[in-house]
Design a protein around this motif. Structure first.
Motif, PDB file in Angstrom:
ATOM      1  N   ASP A 122       0.810  -1.216   0.000  1.00 46.39           N
ATOM      2  CA  ASP A 122       0.000   0.000   0.000  1.00 46.39           C
ATOM      3  C   ASP A 122       0.849   1.274   0.000  1.00 46.39           C
ATOM      4  O   ASP A 122       0.812   2.038  -0.949  1.00 46.39           O
ATOM      5  CB  ASP A 122      -0.934  -0.018   1.210  1.00 46.39           C
ATOM      6  CG  ASP A 122      -1.712   1.253   1.328  1.00 46.39           C
ATOM      7  OD1 ASP A 122      -2.512   1.530   0.424  1.00 46.39           O
ATOM      8  OD2 ASP A 122      -1.491   2.013   2.306  1.00 46.39           O
ATOM      9  N   VAL A 153       4.757   3.034   1.042  1.00 41.84           N
ATOM     10  CA  VAL A 153       6.152   2.932   1.501  1.00 41.84           C
ATOM     11  C   VAL A 153       6.615   4.360   1.732  1.00 41.84           C
ATOM     12  O   VAL A 153       6.499   5.196   0.829  1.00 41.84           O
ATOM     13  CB  VAL A 153       7.070   2.268   0.454  1.00 41.84           C
ATOM     14  CG1 VAL A 153       8.455   2.013   1.040  1.00 41.84           C
ATOM     15  CG2 VAL A 153       6.461   0.971  -0.065  1.00 41.84           C
ATOM     16  N   ALA A 154       7.102   4.654   2.916  1.00 41.69           N
ATOM     17  CA  ALA A 154       7.534   6.023   3.210  1.00 41.69           C
ATOM     18  C   ALA A 154       8.712   6.005   4.170  1.00 41.69           C
ATOM     19  O   ALA A 154       8.723   5.243   5.141  1.00 41.69           O
ATOM     20  CB  ALA A 154       6.375   6.822   3.828  1.00 41.69           C
ATOM     21  N   VAL A 155       9.693   6.847   3.876  1.00 39.08           N
ATOM     22  CA  VAL A 155      10.856   7.029   4.765  1.00 39.08           C
ATOM     23  C   VAL A 155      11.005   8.528   4.969  1.00 39.08           C
ATOM     24  O   VAL A 155      10.920   9.305   3.995  1.00 39.08           O
ATOM     25  CB  VAL A 155      12.134   6.426   4.119  1.00 39.08           C
ATOM     26  CG1 VAL A 155      13.363   6.742   4.968  1.00 39.08           C
ATOM     27  CG2 VAL A 155      11.986   4.914   3.939  1.00 39.08           C
ATOM     28  N   LYS A 178      19.575   5.569   2.911  1.00 37.61           N
ATOM     29  CA  LYS A 178      20.387   4.759   3.827  1.00 37.61           C
ATOM     30  C   LYS A 178      19.987   3.293   3.721  1.00 37.61           C
ATOM     31  O   LYS A 178      20.315   2.489   4.578  1.00 37.61           O
ATOM     32  CB  LYS A 178      20.188   5.232   5.277  1.00 37.61           C
ATOM     33  CG  LYS A 178      20.646   6.650   5.575  1.00 37.61           C
ATOM     34  CD  LYS A 178      20.275   7.024   7.007  1.00 37.61           C
ATOM     35  CE  LYS A 178      20.524   8.495   7.302  1.00 37.61           C
ATOM     36  NZ  LYS A 178      21.926   8.874   7.339  1.00 37.61           N
ATOM     37  N   THR A 206      12.394   7.662  -8.094  1.00 39.55           N
ATOM     38  CA  THR A 206      13.116   7.147  -6.919  1.00 39.55           C
ATOM     39  C   THR A 206      12.620   5.755  -6.542  1.00 39.55           C
ATOM     40  O   THR A 206      13.393   4.798  -6.450  1.00 39.55           O
ATOM     41  CB  THR A 206      12.882   8.113  -5.735  1.00 39.55           C
ATOM     42  OG1 THR A 206      13.311   9.402  -6.128  1.00 39.55           O
ATOM     43  CG2 THR A 206      13.628   7.664  -4.518  1.00 39.55           C
ATOM     44  N   GLU A 220      14.426  -2.857  -9.720  1.00 41.07           N
ATOM     45  CA  GLU A 220      15.575  -3.673  -9.290  1.00 41.07           C
ATOM     46  C   GLU A 220      15.101  -4.935  -8.552  1.00 41.07           C
ATOM     47  O   GLU A 220      15.704  -6.000  -8.655  1.00 41.07           O
ATOM     48  CB  GLU A 220      16.459  -2.826  -8.361  1.00 41.07           C
ATOM     49  CG  GLU A 220      17.703  -3.517  -7.871  1.00 41.07           C
ATOM     50  CD  GLU A 220      18.264  -2.801  -6.641  1.00 41.07           C
ATOM     51  OE1 GLU A 220      18.543  -3.479  -5.652  1.00 41.07           O
ATOM     52  OE2 GLU A 220      18.400  -1.559  -6.675  1.00 41.07           O
TER      53      GLU A 220
HETATM   54  C1  COA Z   1      10.918   6.131  -2.146  1.00 40.03           C
HETATM   55  C2  COA Z   1      11.448   6.078  -0.705  1.00 40.03           C
HETATM   56  C3  COA Z   1      10.535   5.205   0.135  1.00 40.03           C
HETATM   57  C4  COA Z   1      12.867   5.493  -0.742  1.00 40.03           C
HETATM   58  O1  COA Z   1      13.318   5.343   0.595  1.00 40.03           O
HETATM   59  P1  COA Z   1      14.875   5.225   0.956  1.00 40.03           P
HETATM   60  O2  COA Z   1      14.987   4.596   2.294  1.00 40.03           O
HETATM   61  O3  COA Z   1      15.542   6.534   0.755  1.00 40.03           O
HETATM   62  O4  COA Z   1      15.392   4.217  -0.170  1.00 40.03           O
HETATM   63  P2  COA Z   1      16.715   3.330  -0.085  1.00 40.03           P
HETATM   64  O5  COA Z   1      17.803   4.106   0.614  1.00 40.03           O
HETATM   65  O6  COA Z   1      16.387   1.987   0.441  1.00 40.03           O
HETATM   66  O7  COA Z   1      17.110   3.239  -1.622  1.00 40.03           O
HETATM   67  C5  COA Z   1      16.963   2.047  -2.351  1.00 40.03           C
HETATM   68  C6  COA Z   1      17.252   2.346  -3.816  1.00 40.03           C
HETATM   69  O8  COA Z   1      16.236   3.188  -4.367  1.00 40.03           O
HETATM   70  C7  COA Z   1      16.832   4.100  -5.302  1.00 40.03           C
HETATM   71  N1  COA Z   1      16.774   5.465  -4.770  1.00 40.03           N
HETATM   72  C8  COA Z   1      16.351   5.844  -3.548  1.00 40.03           C
HETATM   73  N2  COA Z   1      16.396   7.192  -3.436  1.00 40.03           N
HETATM   74  C9  COA Z   1      16.849   7.667  -4.625  1.00 40.03           C
HETATM   75  C10 COA Z   1      17.101   8.962  -5.130  1.00 40.03           C
HETATM   76  N3  COA Z   1      16.879  10.073  -4.408  1.00 40.03           N
HETATM   77  N4  COA Z   1      17.559   9.071  -6.390  1.00 40.03           N
HETATM   78  C11 COA Z   1      17.768   7.983  -7.155  1.00 40.03           C
HETATM   79  N5  COA Z   1      17.554   6.693  -6.723  1.00 40.03           N
HETATM   80  C12 COA Z   1      17.092   6.558  -5.481  1.00 40.03           C
HETATM   81  C13 COA Z   1      18.294   3.679  -5.436  1.00 40.03           C
HETATM   82  O9  COA Z   1      18.360   2.664  -6.429  1.00 40.03           O
HETATM   83  C14 COA Z   1      18.541   3.093  -4.060  1.00 40.03           C
HETATM   84  O10 COA Z   1      19.620   2.175  -4.029  1.00 40.03           O
HETATM   85  P3  COA Z   1      21.121   2.736  -3.802  1.00 40.03           P
HETATM   86  O11 COA Z   1      21.071   3.718  -2.659  1.00 40.03           O
HETATM   87  O12 COA Z   1      21.886   1.476  -3.478  1.00 40.03           O
HETATM   88  O13 COA Z   1      21.520   3.379  -5.086  1.00 40.03           O
HETATM   89  C15 COA Z   1      11.544   7.515  -0.102  1.00 40.03           C
HETATM   90  O14 COA Z   1      12.275   8.348  -0.981  1.00 40.03           O
HETATM   91  C16 COA Z   1      10.190   8.142   0.173  1.00 40.03           C
HETATM   92  O15 COA Z   1       9.624   7.976   1.261  1.00 40.03           O
HETATM   93  N6  COA Z   1       9.650   8.888  -0.818  1.00 40.03           N
HETATM   94  C17 COA Z   1       8.345   9.541  -0.687  1.00 40.03           C
HETATM   95  C18 COA Z   1       7.202   8.549  -0.708  1.00 40.03           C
HETATM   96  C19 COA Z   1       7.255   7.579  -1.879  1.00 40.03           C
HETATM   97  O16 COA Z   1       7.614   7.943  -2.996  1.00 40.03           O
HETATM   98  N7  COA Z   1       6.889   6.327  -1.615  1.00 40.03           N
HETATM   99  C20 COA Z   1       6.848   5.276  -2.625  1.00 40.03           C
HETATM  100  C21 COA Z   1       5.520   5.201  -3.306  1.00 40.03           C
HETATM  101  S1  COA Z   1       4.305   4.398  -2.279  1.00 40.03           S
END
Ligand code: COA
Length: 186
Positions: free
Chosen positions: A102, A104-106, A113, A145, A152
């Protein structure tokens, strides 16, 4: 050190309502449309509860009905992944034994990280998730992102609903079999 823990709907998850709320407040505007102003999308209409997002609290209330992995750093929630087992997808009826991923948010200060990847790792390792055949998720077309990560992990884009999120911003439906686990070689 970030710990990932699964909370089931009911008392377990209710006791983490504030944690989810804190993450939602810090990430709300990163979603398209933002969660606090979400009109019914295809996904919204598909939700069994027929939830229509108008206020952030409604999204929180919906989350509390799901299973949620919460990422916790030094006692503070920094991200989560929510999912709904046993979802029946009306737009893709072939997905009969399915888990809906549903939200995913960080939070911004903890991004890049590996937390989202760890949330997916925990999901794929979960016996509940593995007891279904397929996973499905919806995202928006400009979310490169998240797109990089799910591609992957082996998800495939199977449907585009044009202009559903905003003019020029489409809903994308992605699926993947739950097996094999993309993290099994880690
Ligand atoms: C998308 C989201 C959940 C990623 O969280 P995160 O913890 O930063 O992601 P990770 O560190 O695990 O990154 C995993 C991979 O995603 C990709 N990635 C993550 N952030 C990225 C960025 N800013 N630019 C490019 N690639 C990115 C990369 O492939 C990364 O692997 P790498 O760091 O080894 O290159 C976060 O940016 C977020 O909360 N965004 C807003 C809400 C959203 O878009 N949710 C998803 C839709 S439901």
């Amino acid at each position: 050190m970030v710990a990932i823990e699964l909370f089931r709907p009911g008392d377990e998850l209710d006791s983490h309502k504030d944690d989810l709320w804190n993450v939602l407040q810090l990430t709300d505007r990163d979603f398209v449309p933002k969660l606090s102003a979400r009109e019914p999308t295809t996904l919204g209409e598909l939700k069994p509860s027929k939830v229509v997002f108008q206020l952030p609290i409604e999204h929180l209330d919906f989350l509390l009905q799901l299973h949620v992995f919460i990422a916790i750093s030094e006692g503070k929630a920094v991200g989560f992944l929510s999912f709904l087992p046993g979802f029946r997808h009306e737009v893709v009826p072939s997905l009969t034994s399915c888990v809906l991923i549903d939200t995913v948010a960080v939070i911004p200060s903890f991004r890049r990280k590996g937390i989202a990847r760890d949330l997916y790792r925990a999901l794929f390792a979960s016996p509940l998730f593995q007891s279904y055949d397929d996973a499905v998720l919806h995202t928006w077309s400009t979310n490169a992102t998240h797109g990089v990560l799910i591609e992957e992990l082996g998800f495939e884009k199977i449907r585009i609903i044009e202009n559903e999120r905003a003019p020029g911003i489409h809903t994308e439906i992605w699926t993947r079999p739950t097996k094999p686990n993309p993290f099994e070689d880690d």
